[in-house]
Motif scaffolding. Structure first.
Motif, PDB file in Angstrom:
ATOM      1  N   THR A  28       3.622  35.815  15.586  1.00  0.00           N
ATOM      2  CA  THR A  28       4.620  35.219  16.485  1.00  0.00           C
ATOM      3  C   THR A  28       5.356  36.291  17.290  1.00  0.00           C
ATOM      4  N   LYS A  31       4.877  37.460  20.889  1.00  0.00           N
ATOM      5  CA  LYS A  31       5.560  36.806  22.013  1.00  0.00           C
ATOM      6  C   LYS A  31       6.929  37.437  22.196  1.00  0.00           C
ATOM      7  N   ASP A  35      10.247  33.744  25.000  1.00  0.00           N
ATOM      8  CA  ASP A  35       9.149  32.775  24.917  1.00  0.00           C
ATOM      9  C   ASP A  35       9.210  31.955  23.627  1.00  0.00           C
ATOM     10  N   ILE A  36       9.618  32.629  22.539  1.00  0.00           N
ATOM     11  CA  ILE A  36       9.742  31.888  21.274  1.00  0.00           C
ATOM     12  C   ILE A  36      10.830  30.818  21.432  1.00  0.00           C
ATOM     13  N   ASP A  39       9.658  27.932  23.386  1.00  0.00           N
ATOM     14  CA  ASP A  39       8.811  27.055  22.568  1.00  0.00           C
ATOM     15  C   ASP A  39       9.663  26.107  21.733  1.00  0.00           C
ATOM     16  N   ASP A  42      11.203  23.568  23.978  1.00  0.00           N
ATOM     17  CA  ASP A  42      10.182  22.646  24.465  1.00  0.00           C
ATOM     18  C   ASP A  42       9.730  21.654  23.383  1.00  0.00           C
ATOM     19  N   SER A  43       9.767  22.108  22.124  1.00  0.00           N
ATOM     20  CA  SER A  43       9.320  21.240  21.012  1.00  0.00           C
ATOM     21  C   SER A  43      10.230  20.033  20.840  1.00  0.00           C
ATOM     22  N   CYS A 208       6.033  27.372  15.295  1.00  0.00           N
ATOM     23  CA  CYS A 208       5.314  28.605  15.618  1.00  0.00           C
ATOM     24  C   CYS A 208       3.911  28.559  15.021  1.00  0.00           C
ATOM     25  N   GLY A 211       2.000  25.063  16.637  1.00  0.00           N
ATOM     26  CA  GLY A 211       2.046  24.977  18.092  1.00  0.00           C
ATOM     27  C   GLY A 211       2.925  23.826  18.543  1.00  0.00           C
ATOM     28  N   VAL A 212       3.520  24.004  19.702  1.00  0.00           N
ATOM     29  CA  VAL A 212       4.483  23.033  20.221  1.00  0.00           C
ATOM     30  C   VAL A 212       3.843  21.656  20.415  1.00  0.00           C
ATOM     31  N   GLU A 213       2.624  21.652  20.966  1.00  0.00           N
ATOM     32  CA  GLU A 213       2.007  20.362  21.328  1.00  0.00           C
ATOM     33  C   GLU A 213       1.758  19.487  20.098  1.00  0.00           C
TER      34      GLU A 213
END
Lengths: 389, 156
Positions: A28, A31, A35-36, A39, A42-43, A208, A211-213
């Motif tokens: 992780t 990054k 960026d972390i 993420d 964004d999550s 992490c 993944g976010v998606e």
């Protein structure tokens, strides 16, 4: 609403060794901190302790502060009646909590982390200290400058309130501070501090990892991800369960009720009591009733007067006593329902008491006093006759 | 130097001579002595350069930092709703009879203090009992008495 079936999942309790989490941390850290944090924002991850503040934003606020010293604190002062999931998380997957703290520390620029463990969970200390020492040593070998320490509480519900927790760590009475300033500006030792619930930190780590998606596929638009629920009361399935957020209460009762469920207290003593007639339209999540995970189920054999009396006794004892609305308000609500029950006061007195709880909601200094109105009004409104007769 | 002064000195050395060490120092004393005597609190105040009132102020805030004498073993029964529904009253009654004390009291041989506590975090396995730091979930009146008997045997 999204048309999907929300279900039980199993992410948080999947075993993970210290070596595995360290591997993920090093991966992780390729990054940038920004960026972390992006993420995590964004999550859609929101705090799992009950208040539901967006985790990524909290991290960003702390990162933006210009200070050589910052802290990460894991709030393990789990005291909300009906909540016991953080204990289980620390007992079974502590390494993931530590990893979440380390990732947060790296993102905001903190070198020290603290776990504030409630005194009632002292039995966990030998195990937790061992895992923490192991984790700290492994970080050293990877040249990661972050160390986790453990602090113990001493039996005070109010210390789960973040600013009271800082006071306690500073050797003071656990009395909440005025806000602002918020912890990300001035927290422990007046330094920028991110304080997250145990479970929140594990999900930060999981984001992490998976993944976010993948995380965003869980739950609903307004309540991303899954959540650990503590289920107790009149249920054949008492225990700890990870469920997707945003589930309708009727589905929950279908799975966990005993066929005779009269009401569910969502969110512990400071949460809301939902009667059977509202199971259909109630959502467990940020678009409905947010919760730290406490789900107490009551069947038709229970007196809701006793339930409310228990809660009010709890708040009367656990109020820190600092501000008058909460200190006196809790006492008067308790005395008030006792007087109505005994017939010393007319039933209409309950409406006066509701005005008092409304005053507490606006005038109390912290979440404890402000939230007493939740159980009080929801029980009085839905089970008024049980309070009176 | 009295025993308590030595204990305080050792704890302050271990945790550091700052206000932030106050909680761990007080917790360390309670672990050894089961309560904070006036002598202990004054000694902590001297060592950490605080007023005795500040030490007492912090100590008296926390349920687990007792400022009155306690027995060698402190027994706490959770009284919050889930344990209430699962029969904490029967456990308390059994222990009151077995120990011949009421809640809040200490046995005459100073071996046990019986207390109630707010939610201990075992709502799915109530009723729950805490003896010092040890947890006993899903307790029955019979089991509670057996646990206490074990402590009787093992407490000098």
């Amino acid at each position: 609403m999204e048309n999907k079936v929300l279900k039980r999942v199993d992410y948080i309790f999947q075993e993970s060794s210290v070596v595995e989490v360290i591997e993920l941390i090093t991966k992780t850290f390729k990054k940038t901190p920004d960026d972390i944090i992006l993420d995590v924002i964004d999550s859609g991850l929101r705090g799992r302790g009950g208040a539901g503040f967006p985790t990524g934003l909290k991290w960003r606020f702390a990162k933006n502060e210009d200070s050589p010293v910052k802290y990460v604190i894991c709030n393990a002062d789990e005291g909300e009646p009906g909540t016991f999931k953080d204990r289980e998380i620390l007992e079974t997957v502590a390494s993931k909590v530590l990893a979440g703290m380390c990732i947060c520390g790296h993102s905001i620029g903190a070198k020290e982390g603290f776990i504030y463990l409630r005194g009632e969970y002292n039995y966990l200390l030998p195990h937790l200290s061992k895992v923490t020492d192991d984790f700290n040593n492994q970080l050293k070998t990877k040249n990661i400058d972050f160390t986790v320490y453990i602090k113990s509480g001493s039996g005070a519900y109010i210390c789960g309130e973040e600013s009271a927790l800082f006071e306690s760590m500073e050797g003071k009475r656990g009395e909440p501070r005025n806000k602002p300033p918020y912890p990300t500006i001035s927290g422990y030792n007046a330094k920028p501090t991110v304080i997250n619930n145990v479970e929140t930190l594990v999900y930060a780590y999981m984001i992490c990892k998976m993944g976010v998606e993948k995380f965003k596929e869980l739950g609903t638009k307004d309540s991303r991800g899954s959540k650990v629920f503590s289920v107790s009361g009149d249920t054949p399935n008492a225990g700890i369960f990870e469920l997707e957020l945003g589930m309708p209460l009727k589905d929950f009762v279908q799975d966990f009720g005993d066929g005779d469920t009269k009401a569910v207290q969502v969110g512990g003593a400071s949460g809301h009591c939902v009667p059977r007639k509202h199971f259909n339209e109630t959502i467990i999540g940020f678009e409905g009733i947010p919760t730290g995970g406490s789900m107490m189920i009551f069947n038709s054999s229970r007196s809701m007067y006793n339930v409310l009396h228990d809660y009010l006794e709890f708040f009367t004892e656990e109020s820190c006593g600092q501000c008058t609305p909460c200190r006196v308000g809790c006492q008067q609500l308790l005395k008030g329902i006792e007087a109505v029950k005994k017939g010393e006061r007319k039933p209409q007195y309950l409406d006066e008491l509701k005005k008092l709880s409304a005053t507490m909601k606006v005038a109390a200094k912290c979440g404890l006093g402000q939230s007493v109105a939740n159980p009080f009004n929801s029980i009085i409104d839905n089970f008024r006759e049980e309070i009176i007769y | 130097m009295s025993n308590i002064e030595t204990l305080v000195k050792t704890l302050v050395e271990k945790h550091g001579k700052t206000r932030n060490s106050l909680m761990p120092v007080l917790q360390g004393i309670v672990k050894e002595e089961r309560f904070l005597s006036e002598e202990a609190m004054i000694s902590v105040a001297c060592e950490l350069d605080l007023s005795a009132a500040e030490v007492y102020g912090t100590a008296s805030f926390y349920t687990f930092l007792d400022t009155v004498p306690r027995g060698k073993n402190v027994v706490r029964i959770c009284k919050t709703i889930s344990c209430h529904m699962k029969g904490k009253d029967e456990i308390i009654e059994a222990l009151e009879n077995a120990l011949k004390v009421k809640v809040g009291e200490t046995t005459s041989d100073k071996k046990f203090t019986l207390l109630t506590a707010n939610c201990l975090g075992w709502c799915h396995k109530g009723p729950v009992m805490l003896v010092n730091d040890a947890v006993y979930p899903e307790i029955t009146p019979q089991k509670a008495i057996e646990v206490i008997e074990d402590y009787v045997k093992n407490t000098k």
